[in-house]
Design a protein around this motif. Sequence first.
Motif, PDB file in Angstrom:
ATOM      1  N   ALA A  42      55.962  29.693  81.752  1.00  0.00           N
ATOM      2  CA  ALA A  42      57.311  29.450  82.269  1.00  0.00           C
ATOM      3  C   ALA A  42      57.757  30.485  83.294  1.00  0.00           C
ATOM      4  O   ALA A  42      58.854  30.373  83.844  1.00  0.00           O
ATOM      5  N   LEU A  43      56.929  31.472  83.574  1.00  0.00           N
ATOM      6  CA  LEU A  43      57.318  32.537  84.491  1.00  0.00           C
ATOM      7  C   LEU A  43      56.762  32.291  85.890  1.00  0.00           C
ATOM      8  O   LEU A  43      55.802  31.549  86.070  1.00  0.00           O
ATOM      9  N   SER A  44      57.367  32.952  86.883  1.00  0.00           N
ATOM     10  CA  SER A  44      56.910  32.787  88.265  1.00  0.00           C
ATOM     11  C   SER A  44      55.777  33.753  88.614  1.00  0.00           C
ATOM     12  O   SER A  44      55.282  33.747  89.729  1.00  0.00           O
ATOM     13  N   PHE A  45      55.366  34.568  87.632  1.00  0.00           N
ATOM     14  CA  PHE A  45      54.267  35.511  87.826  1.00  0.00           C
ATOM     15  C   PHE A  45      53.381  35.449  86.576  1.00  0.00           C
ATOM     16  O   PHE A  45      53.839  35.057  85.506  1.00  0.00           O
ATOM     17  N   PRO A  46      52.107  35.814  86.698  1.00  0.00           N
ATOM     18  CA  PRO A  46      51.233  35.726  85.529  1.00  0.00           C
ATOM     19  C   PRO A  46      51.582  36.803  84.489  1.00  0.00           C
ATOM     20  O   PRO A  46      51.703  37.985  84.820  1.00  0.00           O
ATOM     21  N   ALA A  47      51.782  36.365  83.267  1.00  0.00           N
ATOM     22  CA  ALA A  47      52.037  37.274  82.145  1.00  0.00           C
ATOM     23  C   ALA A  47      51.325  36.705  80.923  1.00  0.00           C
ATOM     24  O   ALA A  47      51.240  35.488  80.750  1.00  0.00           O
ATOM     25  N   TRP A  48      50.811  37.606  80.100  1.00  0.00           N
ATOM     26  CA  TRP A  48      50.026  37.209  78.945  1.00  0.00           C
ATOM     27  C   TRP A  48      50.674  37.699  77.664  1.00  0.00           C
ATOM     28  O   TRP A  48      51.208  38.799  77.613  1.00  0.00           O
ATOM     29  N   ARG A  49      50.596  36.878  76.611  1.00  0.00           N
ATOM     30  CA  ARG A  49      51.123  37.212  75.300  1.00  0.00           C
ATOM     31  C   ARG A  49      49.950  37.296  74.317  1.00  0.00           C
ATOM     32  O   ARG A  49      49.124  36.375  74.235  1.00  0.00           O
ATOM     33  N   ARG A  50      49.889  38.410  73.586  1.00  0.00           N
ATOM     34  CA  ARG A  50      48.827  38.590  72.592  1.00  0.00           C
ATOM     35  C   ARG A  50      49.052  37.621  71.437  1.00  0.00           C
ATOM     36  O   ARG A  50      50.150  37.544  70.894  1.00  0.00           O
ATOM     37  N   THR A  51      48.024  36.880  71.074  1.00  0.00           N
ATOM     38  CA  THR A  51      48.144  35.934  69.963  1.00  0.00           C
ATOM     39  C   THR A  51      47.377  36.391  68.730  1.00  0.00           C
ATOM     40  O   THR A  51      47.725  36.010  67.624  1.00  0.00           O
ATOM     41  N   SER A  52      46.334  37.203  68.918  1.00  0.00           N
ATOM     42  CA  SER A  52      45.609  37.724  67.754  1.00  0.00           C
ATOM     43  C   SER A  52      44.757  38.923  68.140  1.00  0.00           C
ATOM     44  O   SER A  52      44.343  39.061  69.292  1.00  0.00           O
ATOM     45  N   THR A  53      44.533  39.779  67.144  1.00  0.00           N
ATOM     46  CA  THR A  53      43.634  40.922  67.286  1.00  0.00           C
ATOM     47  C   THR A  53      42.748  40.935  66.052  1.00  0.00           C
ATOM     48  O   THR A  53      43.248  40.890  64.927  1.00  0.00           O
ATOM     49  N   THR A  54      41.440  40.974  66.261  1.00  0.00           N
ATOM     50  CA  THR A  54      40.487  40.945  65.163  1.00  0.00           C
ATOM     51  C   THR A  54      39.561  42.147  65.251  1.00  0.00           C
ATOM     52  O   THR A  54      39.046  42.468  66.320  1.00  0.00           O
ATOM     53  N   LEU A  55      39.356  42.792  64.111  1.00  0.00           N
ATOM     54  CA  LEU A  55      38.452  43.938  63.995  1.00  0.00           C
ATOM     55  C   LEU A  55      37.217  43.462  63.244  1.00  0.00           C
ATOM     56  O   LEU A  55      37.317  42.951  62.132  1.00  0.00           O
ATOM     57  N   THR A  56      36.040  43.617  63.865  1.00  0.00           N
ATOM     58  CA  THR A  56      34.801  43.108  63.285  1.00  0.00           C
ATOM     59  C   THR A  56      33.786  44.225  63.126  1.00  0.00           C
ATOM     60  O   THR A  56      33.612  45.040  64.032  1.00  0.00           O
ATOM     61  N   ARG A  57      33.137  44.241  61.989  1.00  0.00           N
ATOM     62  CA  ARG A  57      32.062  45.208  61.735  1.00  0.00           C
ATOM     63  C   ARG A  57      30.774  44.438  61.510  1.00  0.00           C
ATOM     64  O   ARG A  57      30.696  43.559  60.665  1.00  0.00           O
ATOM     65  N   ARG A  58      29.773  44.770  62.272  1.00  0.00           N
ATOM     66  CA  ARG A  58      28.464  44.136  62.126  1.00  0.00           C
ATOM     67  C   ARG A  58      27.747  44.696  60.912  1.00  0.00           C
ATOM     68  O   ARG A  58      27.903  45.869  60.583  1.00  0.00           O
ATOM     69  N   PRO A  59      26.954  43.897  60.256  1.00  0.00           N
ATOM     70  CA  PRO A  59      26.201  44.404  59.101  1.00  0.00           C
ATOM     71  C   PRO A  59      25.192  45.464  59.523  1.00  0.00           C
ATOM     72  O   PRO A  59      24.623  45.388  60.608  1.00  0.00           O
ATOM     73  N   GLU A  60      25.026  46.450  58.666  1.00  0.00           N
ATOM     74  CA  GLU A  60      24.050  47.503  58.951  1.00  0.00           C
ATOM     75  C   GLU A  60      22.685  47.181  58.355  1.00  0.00           C
ATOM     76  O   GLU A  60      21.678  47.697  58.814  1.00  0.00           O
ATOM     77  N   ARG A  61      22.682  46.352  57.334  1.00  0.00           N
ATOM     78  CA  ARG A  61      21.421  45.985  56.688  1.00  0.00           C
ATOM     79  C   ARG A  61      21.308  44.473  56.595  1.00  0.00           C
ATOM     80  O   ARG A  61      22.315  43.770  56.550  1.00  0.00           O
ATOM     81  N   ALA A  62      20.090  43.999  56.533  1.00  0.00           N
ATOM     82  CA  ALA A  62      19.858  42.569  56.372  1.00  0.00           C
ATOM     83  C   ALA A  62      20.501  42.094  55.077  1.00  0.00           C
ATOM     84  O   ALA A  62      20.468  42.779  54.064  1.00  0.00           O
ATOM     85  N   GLY A  63      21.114  40.950  55.131  1.00  0.00           N
ATOM     86  CA  GLY A  63      21.723  40.374  53.949  1.00  0.00           C
ATOM     87  C   GLY A  63      23.197  40.705  53.791  1.00  0.00           C
ATOM     88  O   GLY A  63      23.889  40.104  52.987  1.00  0.00           O
ATOM     89  N   GLU A  64      23.699  41.696  54.551  1.00  0.00           N
ATOM     90  CA  GLU A  64      25.119  42.015  54.496  1.00  0.00           C
ATOM     91  C   GLU A  64      25.907  41.004  55.323  1.00  0.00           C
ATOM     92  O   GLU A  64      25.410  40.461  56.302  1.00  0.00           O
ATOM     93  N   LEU A  65      27.138  40.780  54.939  1.00  0.00           N
ATOM     94  CA  LEU A  65      27.998  39.851  55.657  1.00  0.00           C
ATOM     95  C   LEU A  65      28.718  40.556  56.797  1.00  0.00           C
ATOM     96  O   LEU A  65      28.962  41.760  56.743  1.00  0.00           O
TER      97      LEU A  65
END
Length: 85
Positions: A42-65
């Motif tokens: 609705a604005l005359s210039f580009p503006a962005w609104r944050r909708t989500s922030t996710t923190l992800t940790r990769r597994p360190e060992r096989a079989g971990e989620l």
Amino acid sequence: MTQTRTSREQLVFRRPFALPGLAQKLPAGTYTVEVEEELIEALSFPAWRRTSTTLTRRPERAGELIEAHAVTARDLEAAQLIDAA
């Protein structure tokens, strides 16, 4: 149709840390922060609104989620400040 964009960055926590809403501390390590934003049309210039922030940790060992947690930017910034102290 709403236009969206996603950005990612890596954060390293040197010590275990806590986030509001989580029962346990998260372990030290490298995490990916993914931020989703949508264009405010609705604005005359580009503006962005944050909708989500996710923190992800990769597994360190096989079989971990893969762990993914919805977080707020404020809570994540507070955890980083504590880790840096």
